[in-house]
Design a protein around this motif. Structure first.
Motif, PDB file in Angstrom:
ATOM      1  N   ALA A 646       0.823  -1.214   0.000  1.00 36.74           N
ATOM      2  CA  ALA A 646       0.000   0.000   0.000  1.00 36.74           C
ATOM      3  C   ALA A 646       0.858   1.265   0.000  1.00 36.74           C
ATOM      4  CB  ALA A 646      -0.922   0.001   1.208  1.00 36.74           C
ATOM      5  N   GLY A 647       1.971   1.246   0.710  1.00 34.90           N
ATOM      6  CA  GLY A 647       2.818   2.437   0.784  1.00 34.90           C
ATOM      7  C   GLY A 647       2.354   3.411   1.848  1.00 34.90           C
ATOM      8  N   GLN A 648       3.174   4.398   2.155  1.00 35.02           N
ATOM      9  CA  GLN A 648       2.914   5.315   3.267  1.00 35.02           C
ATOM     10  C   GLN A 648       1.757   6.270   3.006  1.00 35.02           C
ATOM     11  OE1 GLN A 648       6.571   7.334   4.203  1.00 35.02           O
ATOM     12  NE2 GLN A 648       7.447   5.567   5.255  1.00 35.02           N
ATOM     13  N   ASP A 649       1.548   6.672   1.762  1.00 41.05           N
ATOM     14  CA  ASP A 649       0.550   7.701   1.467  1.00 41.05           C
ATOM     15  C   ASP A 649      -0.866   7.146   1.313  1.00 41.05           C
ATOM     16  OD1 ASP A 649       2.556   9.589   1.484  1.00 41.05           O
ATOM     17  OD2 ASP A 649       2.949   9.376  -0.669  1.00 41.05           O
ATOM     18  N   ASN A 650      -1.004   5.823   1.305  1.00 42.99           N
ATOM     19  CA  ASN A 650      -2.316   5.199   1.110  1.00 42.99           C
ATOM     20  C   ASN A 650      -2.762   4.481   2.378  1.00 42.99           C
ATOM     21  OD1 ASN A 650      -2.392   5.901  -1.780  1.00 42.99           O
ATOM     22  ND2 ASN A 650      -0.713   4.441  -1.946  1.00 42.99           N
ATOM     23  N   LEU A 651      -3.930   3.894   2.334  1.00 42.67           N
ATOM     24  CA  LEU A 651      -4.495   3.234   3.513  1.00 42.67           C
ATOM     25  C   LEU A 651      -4.749   1.763   3.227  1.00 42.67           C
ATOM     26  CD1 LEU A 651      -7.212   5.805   4.653  1.00 42.67           C
ATOM     27  CD2 LEU A 651      -5.020   5.374   5.749  1.00 42.67           C
ATOM     28  N   VAL A 652      -4.493   0.933   4.240  1.00 38.97           N
ATOM     29  CA  VAL A 652      -4.860  -0.475   4.177  1.00 38.97           C
ATOM     30  C   VAL A 652      -5.340  -0.877   5.564  1.00 38.97           C
ATOM     31  CG1 VAL A 652      -2.493  -1.238   4.673  1.00 38.97           C
ATOM     32  CG2 VAL A 652      -4.121  -2.825   3.620  1.00 38.97           C
ATOM     33  N   GLY A 653      -6.375  -1.709   5.617  1.00 38.36           N
ATOM     34  CA  GLY A 653      -6.898  -2.141   6.909  1.00 38.36           C
ATOM     35  C   GLY A 653      -7.619  -3.470   6.774  1.00 38.36           C
ATOM     36  N   ARG A 654      -7.883  -4.079   7.915  1.00 40.75           N
ATOM     37  CA  ARG A 654      -8.613  -5.347   7.949  1.00 40.75           C
ATOM     38  C   ARG A 654     -10.012  -5.077   8.481  1.00 40.75           C
ATOM     39  NH1 ARG A 654      -8.349 -10.000  12.305  1.00 40.75           N
ATOM     40  NH2 ARG A 654      -9.419 -11.713  11.202  1.00 40.75           N
ATOM     41  N   LEU A 655     -11.027  -5.430   7.675  1.00 38.64           N
ATOM     42  CA  LEU A 655     -12.402  -5.208   8.081  1.00 38.64           C
ATOM     43  C   LEU A 655     -12.907  -6.322   8.990  1.00 38.64           C
ATOM     44  CD1 LEU A 655     -13.967  -3.973   4.720  1.00 38.64           C
ATOM     45  CD2 LEU A 655     -13.103  -2.621   6.622  1.00 38.64           C
ATOM     46  N   GLY A 656     -12.270  -7.486   8.913  1.00 38.22           N
ATOM     47  CA  GLY A 656     -12.697  -8.634   9.697  1.00 38.22           C
ATOM     48  C   GLY A 656     -12.547  -9.893   8.885  1.00 38.22           C
ATOM     49  N   GLY A 657     -12.351 -11.050   9.556  1.00 41.59           N
ATOM     50  CA  GLY A 657     -12.179 -12.302   8.830  1.00 41.59           C
ATOM     51  C   GLY A 657     -11.008 -12.225   7.879  1.00 41.59           C
ATOM     52  N   ASP A 658     -11.238 -12.580   6.623  1.00 40.72           N
ATOM     53  CA  ASP A 658     -10.171 -12.527   5.606  1.00 40.72           C
ATOM     54  C   ASP A 658     -10.436 -11.394   4.613  1.00 40.72           C
ATOM     55  OD1 ASP A 658     -12.416 -13.737   4.601  1.00 40.72           O
ATOM     56  OD2 ASP A 658     -11.343 -15.119   3.304  1.00 40.72           O
ATOM     57  N   GLU A 659     -11.121 -10.340   5.066  1.00 38.11           N
ATOM     58  CA  GLU A 659     -11.489  -9.219   4.203  1.00 38.11           C
ATOM     59  C   GLU A 659     -10.627  -8.001   4.543  1.00 38.11           C
ATOM     60  OE1 GLU A 659     -15.715  -8.236   2.520  1.00 38.11           O
ATOM     61  OE2 GLU A 659     -15.492  -7.172   4.402  1.00 38.11           O
ATOM     62  N   GLY A 669      -5.482   6.764 -13.197  1.00 41.23           N
ATOM     63  CA  GLY A 669      -6.683   6.277 -13.870  1.00 41.23           C
ATOM     64  C   GLY A 669      -6.919   4.805 -13.598  1.00 41.23           C
ATOM     65  N   LYS A 670      -7.809   4.229 -14.383  1.00 41.36           N
ATOM     66  CA  LYS A 670      -8.192   2.830 -14.178  1.00 41.36           C
ATOM     67  C   LYS A 670      -7.006   1.898 -14.384  1.00 41.36           C
ATOM     68  CE  LYS A 670     -11.424  -0.698 -15.821  1.00 41.36           C
ATOM     69  NZ  LYS A 670     -12.534  -1.018 -16.756  1.00 41.36           N
ATOM     70  N   SER A 671      -6.100   2.245 -15.330  1.00 43.09           N
ATOM     71  CA  SER A 671      -4.961   1.362 -15.615  1.00 43.09           C
ATOM     72  C   SER A 671      -4.036   1.267 -14.409  1.00 43.09           C
ATOM     73  CB  SER A 671      -4.180   1.876 -16.835  1.00 43.09           C
ATOM     74  OG  SER A 671      -3.726   3.205 -16.598  1.00 43.09           O
ATOM     75  N   GLU A 672      -3.822   2.382 -13.713  1.00 41.75           N
ATOM     76  CA  GLU A 672      -2.968   2.325 -12.523  1.00 41.75           C
ATOM     77  C   GLU A 672      -3.650   1.534 -11.416  1.00 41.75           C
ATOM     78  OE1 GLU A 672      -0.660   5.144  -9.234  1.00 41.75           O
ATOM     79  OE2 GLU A 672      -1.770   6.083 -10.880  1.00 41.75           O
ATOM     80  N   SER A 673      -4.964   1.696 -11.288  1.00 42.82           N
ATOM     81  CA  SER A 673      -5.688   0.940 -10.285  1.00 42.82           C
ATOM     82  C   SER A 673      -5.602  -0.558 -10.580  1.00 42.82           C
ATOM     83  CB  SER A 673      -7.155   1.381 -10.248  1.00 42.82           C
ATOM     84  OG  SER A 673      -7.865   0.704  -9.232  1.00 42.82           O
ATOM     85  N   ALA A 674      -5.719  -0.938 -11.848  1.00 45.83           N
ATOM     86  CA  ALA A 674      -5.594  -2.345 -12.234  1.00 45.83           C
ATOM     87  C   ALA A 674      -4.191  -2.866 -11.931  1.00 45.83           C
ATOM     88  CB  ALA A 674      -5.919  -2.508 -13.715  1.00 45.83           C
ATOM     89  N   HIS A 675      -3.193  -2.001 -12.166  1.00 48.37           N
ATOM     90  CA  HIS A 675      -1.808  -2.386 -11.868  1.00 48.37           C
ATOM     91  C   HIS A 675      -1.621  -2.638 -10.373  1.00 48.37           C
ATOM     92  CE1 HIS A 675       2.572  -2.442 -11.905  1.00 48.37           C
ATOM     93  NE2 HIS A 675       2.553  -1.504 -10.960  1.00 48.37           N
ATOM     94  N   LEU A 676      -2.207  -1.784  -9.540  1.00 51.87           N
ATOM     95  CA  LEU A 676      -2.101  -1.955  -8.088  1.00 51.87           C
ATOM     96  C   LEU A 676      -2.783  -3.240  -7.638  1.00 51.87           C
ATOM     97  CD1 LEU A 676      -2.841   1.737  -7.045  1.00 51.87           C
ATOM     98  CD2 LEU A 676      -0.665   0.540  -6.741  1.00 51.87           C
ATOM     99  N   ALA A 677      -3.934  -3.549  -8.254  1.00 54.60           N
ATOM    100  CA  ALA A 677      -4.630  -4.793  -7.917  1.00 54.60           C
ATOM    101  C   ALA A 677      -3.800  -6.013  -8.316  1.00 54.60           C
ATOM    102  CB  ALA A 677      -5.999  -4.826  -8.599  1.00 54.60           C
ATOM    103  N   LYS A 678      -3.148  -5.937  -9.486  1.00 52.23           N
ATOM    104  CA  LYS A 678      -2.273  -7.037  -9.913  1.00 52.23           C
ATOM    105  C   LYS A 678      -1.097  -7.198  -8.958  1.00 52.23           C
ATOM    106  CE  LYS A 678      -3.357  -6.789 -14.866  1.00 52.23           C
ATOM    107  NZ  LYS A 678      -2.832  -6.464 -16.222  1.00 52.23           N
ATOM    108  N   LYS A 679      -0.617  -6.086  -8.431  1.00 53.14           N
ATOM    109  CA  LYS A 679       0.477  -6.125  -7.459  1.00 53.14           C
ATOM    110  C   LYS A 679       0.050  -6.900  -6.208  1.00 53.14           C
ATOM    111  CE  LYS A 679       3.537  -2.939  -4.955  1.00 53.14           C
ATOM    112  NZ  LYS A 679       3.820  -1.487  -4.689  1.00 53.14           N
ATOM    113  N   ILE A 680      -1.201  -6.687  -5.791  1.00 50.66           N
ATOM    114  CA  ILE A 680      -1.722  -7.416  -4.624  1.00 50.66           C
ATOM    115  C   ILE A 680      -1.856  -8.898  -4.951  1.00 50.66           C
ATOM    116  CG2 ILE A 680      -3.723  -7.658  -3.101  1.00 50.66           C
ATOM    117  CD1 ILE A 680      -4.192  -4.628  -3.522  1.00 50.66           C
ATOM    118  N   HIS A 681      -2.315  -9.206  -6.171  1.00 48.69           N
ATOM    119  CA  HIS A 681      -2.410 -10.610  -6.608  1.00 48.69           C
ATOM    120  C   HIS A 681      -1.039 -11.288  -6.547  1.00 48.69           C
ATOM    121  CE1 HIS A 681      -6.327 -11.981  -8.089  1.00 48.69           C
ATOM    122  NE2 HIS A 681      -6.620 -10.709  -8.282  1.00 48.69           N
TER     123      HIS A 681
END
Length: 741
Positions: A646-659, A669-681
């Motif tokens: 996530a990095g320092q400037d963004n937020l990440v948290g656990r809502l509960g369970g495995d979420e 834009g959408k392409s950067e968001s898709a890239h970030l999601a692929k990074k999590i994958h």
């Protein structure tokens, strides 16, 4: 012997007859109670409720759980009336129509003056008030709050057959403007027309509006009532009786659930007028005079050279919510701070008593009340406040209670405590926050506090009458954005206890005994004194280390408590409460920034942001096959990598369970968001290869993008959750964007 036995038998027979008679009486006597009326019919009445969905008022989640102000009120009524409910969810118009036909028994939130139905009767008492407003898009820089010259002649979208149209007619008449009304079948149709430019504003309630944060007009509030079909007078009688019982048994019940669901419950961007936006842009920095010695409310920190206390934290929030910057002007005492405002050295004063007459004399306007604190009397242990005549108070400090006493003025609050401690004054009066701070100082160990029942101090911001009135309006709107929780956190975080070594407390409690004991001790153990002198430096160093240790331990405990409130206990990531708070603040910030940007450049902000919900695939099987400790170990491992991703400037948290949830700010834009999601994958795939037990896990991600047209946290979550549901439904281990549904 025989006579004795006969006597015993006679007594036994008499007791048996008396017991039998008692049983007969109990059996044939009808049951009675003196505790109130009890219904002979044990069956509870089933009441059909027309239930239209309004955020905060009447809600229902996907699991069929009901909540909201109106739902709580109905449950309270049921306790008095003995009702059970069947909830029939429909639109507002459908609920009214069903009520007129008799298909439902009761509907809440009806305006009897606007609805004017001859088939409906209304409760004697109202159960809420309407909040109807005019909204427009954030990029409409031509329309601002109550700018009637620009509002005259605009087209406004209204729902067909919406009784709130009456409120709009009154609003237009009061402000001498003409509005062209266009009618739509649904709120979505109105929103679409607004986005396409067919209309310039929409009329809807504050609860119904979920999309637009720019308010350009507020209608007068109107009382709303419960409605029942005219043919069902007996049900109305039960309702009126129950509502009156609620009012009699708990007069503040309305306010309690109002606070629970509506008052400061959601942070909305303040609606500034054109004049207010111009003021923010032109003024830039507001100079604030403050009293340097009013701990813990406000004080000057000698170490940092900055203002500290409740005042500083309060103005930090005001700066965030209004866009204003504040520069603090240090004053020696309250009197000097008031003089700085009078002479123009400062534009306003930080916190003063909320009294209009005194404020008029001082040449200042008072804002809404910021802080309310109980008042306490401080006096010597052997005194009682009932006999007090002379009170020590800081110069120019106003409290209504002071008119009952002779007041002797001093420069600061601490000077007043010193005067009472020395016997120079009988007592002093202070708010509970200040009194507790000074009484914790061991030199005031001979003083005590007595609560002054029924007396409290209301503190407000004070704005110079030489300053534009827009400043007062802006501050009031900013104060309205500060939640009760934020204000409580400010007060608690500044509630610092004055720490001193214990021997000083003994000295101040009985100085004569303490000094006499020292002299006797020194005379008796003169030889030991030399040894003590030799070890003096070492003892001092040890004492300082101990104090340092205690301060570190205190700081550690404070950090621990803060982390427990904000962090997930298993993973150490932000918990749901903290994430929701951070997202709300971010939404408010970009909304205010966009308003100011429009005034500066006439161009709306094009910043884009991404909100993601991530859910592990196959996590349940790990818990089922290897136990929860193994699942917990996996969650901790994943959390470490997600925080790095996530990095320092963004937020990440656990809502509960495995979420888990992410907020990525200022993406391209959408392409950067898709890239970030692929990074999590990629992160999850790598972790899955670290342990044979984890090899089956993968991840599904739901994403929603948003910009200056801000949403609530609830909306962002719902959008991302819908996208996540689609990702799970269509095979898992994939990313789905909300816009693709």
């Amino acid at each position: 012997m025989v006579k004795s036995n006969q006597h015993v038998i006679e007594i036994a027979v008499r007791i048996s007859i008396a017991f039998l008679a008692l049983l007969i009486m109990l059996f044939f006597t009808p049951p009675q109670t003196s505790f109130g009326e009890v219904k002979s019919n044990p069956e509870r009445k089933i009441v059909r409720v027309g239930y239209y969905l309004y955020d905060g008022y009447q809600e229902a989640d996907k699991n069929g759980t009901y909540s909201g102000y109106g739902y709580d009120y109905l449950q309270e009524i049921s306790q008095f009336a003995g009702w059970d409910y069947t909830f029939i969810i429909a639109t507002f118009q459908e609920c009214v129509q069903m009520l007129e036909r008799g298909d439902v028994d009761i509907v809440g939130g009806l305006d009897k003056n606007a609805l004017k139905s001859d088939k409906i009767i209304y409760s004697h008492l109202s159960n809420r008030v309407s909040e109807t407003e005019l909204y427009t898009t954030m990029n409409n820089m031509n329309l601002n709050f109550d700018d009637f010259s620009k509002m005259n002649g605009i087209s406004v979208g209204i729902l067909k057959n919406d009784y709130q149209e009456l409120y709009l007619n009154e609003y237009a008449k009061q402000n001498h403007i003409t509005l062209h009304k266009k009618y739509y079948d649904s709120l979505k149709d109105m929103e679409r027309a607004l986005e396409q430019g067919e209309i310039q504003a929409i009329l809807t309630s504050a609860e119904t509006n979920k999309k637009y944060s720019k308010v350009i007009g507020k209608m007068d509030e109107h009382p709303l009532y419960y409605g029942i079909n005219k043919k069902n007078q007996s049900l109305m009688d039960e309702l009126n009786k129950s509502m009156q019982n609620i009012k009699n048994s708990n007069p503040s019940y309305d306010m309690q659930i109002q606070n629970k669901y509506f008052i400061k419950g959601k942070m909305a961007a303040p609606s500034f007028t054109v004049e207010e936006l111009r003021y923010i842009k032109k003024k830039g920095t507001v100079k604030v005079a403050y009293d340097q010695g009013w701990q813990p409310i406000e004080y000057y920190d000698e170490k940092t050279g900055d203002i500290k206390g409740v005042t500083k934290d309060l103005f930090d929030l005001l700066s965030k919510y209004t866009g204003l910057k504040f520069e603090f002007v240090r004053a020696g005492d309250l009197s000097e701070a008031l003089e700085d405002v009078k002479t123009g050295k400062a534009d306003m004063i930080s916190l003063v008593s909320h009294d209009y007459n005194i404020s008029e004399q001082r040449g200042i306007y008072t804002s809404s009340i910021c802080i309310n604190a109980s008042l306490v009397g401080v006096l010597a242990k052997d005194r009682n406040f009932d006999g007090i005549k002379q009170i020590a108070m800081p110069k120019d400090y106003y409290l209504d209670i002071l008119k009952n006493y002779k007041v002797k003025e001093y420069d600061t609050v601490e000077d007043c405590f010193e005067a009472v401690n020395s016997g120079e004054a009988d007592a002093t009066i202070a708010n509970a926050y200040a009194a507790n701070y000074y009484l914790a100082n061991p030199k005031f160990v001979n003083l005590i506090r007595q609560d002054l029942i029924g007396y409290s101090e209301d503190l407000s911001l004070g704005v110079s009458k030489n300053e534009d009135i827009e400043l007062l309006n802006i501050l009031n709107k900013g104060l309205h954005c500060i939640s009760d929780m934020e204000l409580s956190n400010i007060i608690l975080s500044n509630y610092v206890v004055y720490e001193q070594p214990k021997f000083r407390k003994l000295y101040y409690s009985n100085p004569i005994f303490f000094l006499g004991s020292i002299i006797v001790l020194v005379a008796a153990v003169m030889g030991i004194l030399i040894y003590i002198i030799l070890l003096k430096n070492k003892m001092y160093a040890t004492n300082m280390k101990m104090i340092e240790f205690l301060n570190i331990e205190k700081s550690r405990m404070e950090n621990t408590l803060r982390n427990e409130a904000e962090r997930d206990s298993l993973t150490g990531l932000f918990n749901r409460r903290k994430i929701e708070s951070e997202v709300k603040e971010f939404l408010l910030k970009i909304s205010v920034d966009n308003q100011i940007s429009l005034q500066d450049t006439n161009v709306p902000s094009h910043d884009l942001h991404s909100f993601m919900i991530m859910d592990l695939d196959g996590f349940k099987s790990i818990n089922d096959h290897y136990g929860h400790p193994e699942g917990d170990a996996l969650l901790r491992r994943i959390s470490v990598e997600l925080e790095l991703a996530a990095g320092q400037d963004n937020l990440v948290g656990r809502l509960g369970g495995d979420e888990f949830v992410f907020l990525f700010k200022n993406i391209t834009g959408k392409s950067e968001s898709a890239h970030l999601a692929k990074k999590i994958h990629k992160v999850i795939r790598q972790i899955a290869q670290e342990d044979e037990k984890w090899k089956a896990i993968s991840v599904s991600i739901g994403v929603t993008l948003f910009g200056y047209e801000t949403y609530s946290f609830k909306e962002l979550y719902q959008r991302a959750d819908q996208a996540l549901y689609q990702a799970k439904k269509t095979g898992k281990n994939k990313v789905v964007f909300y816009g693709e549904l």
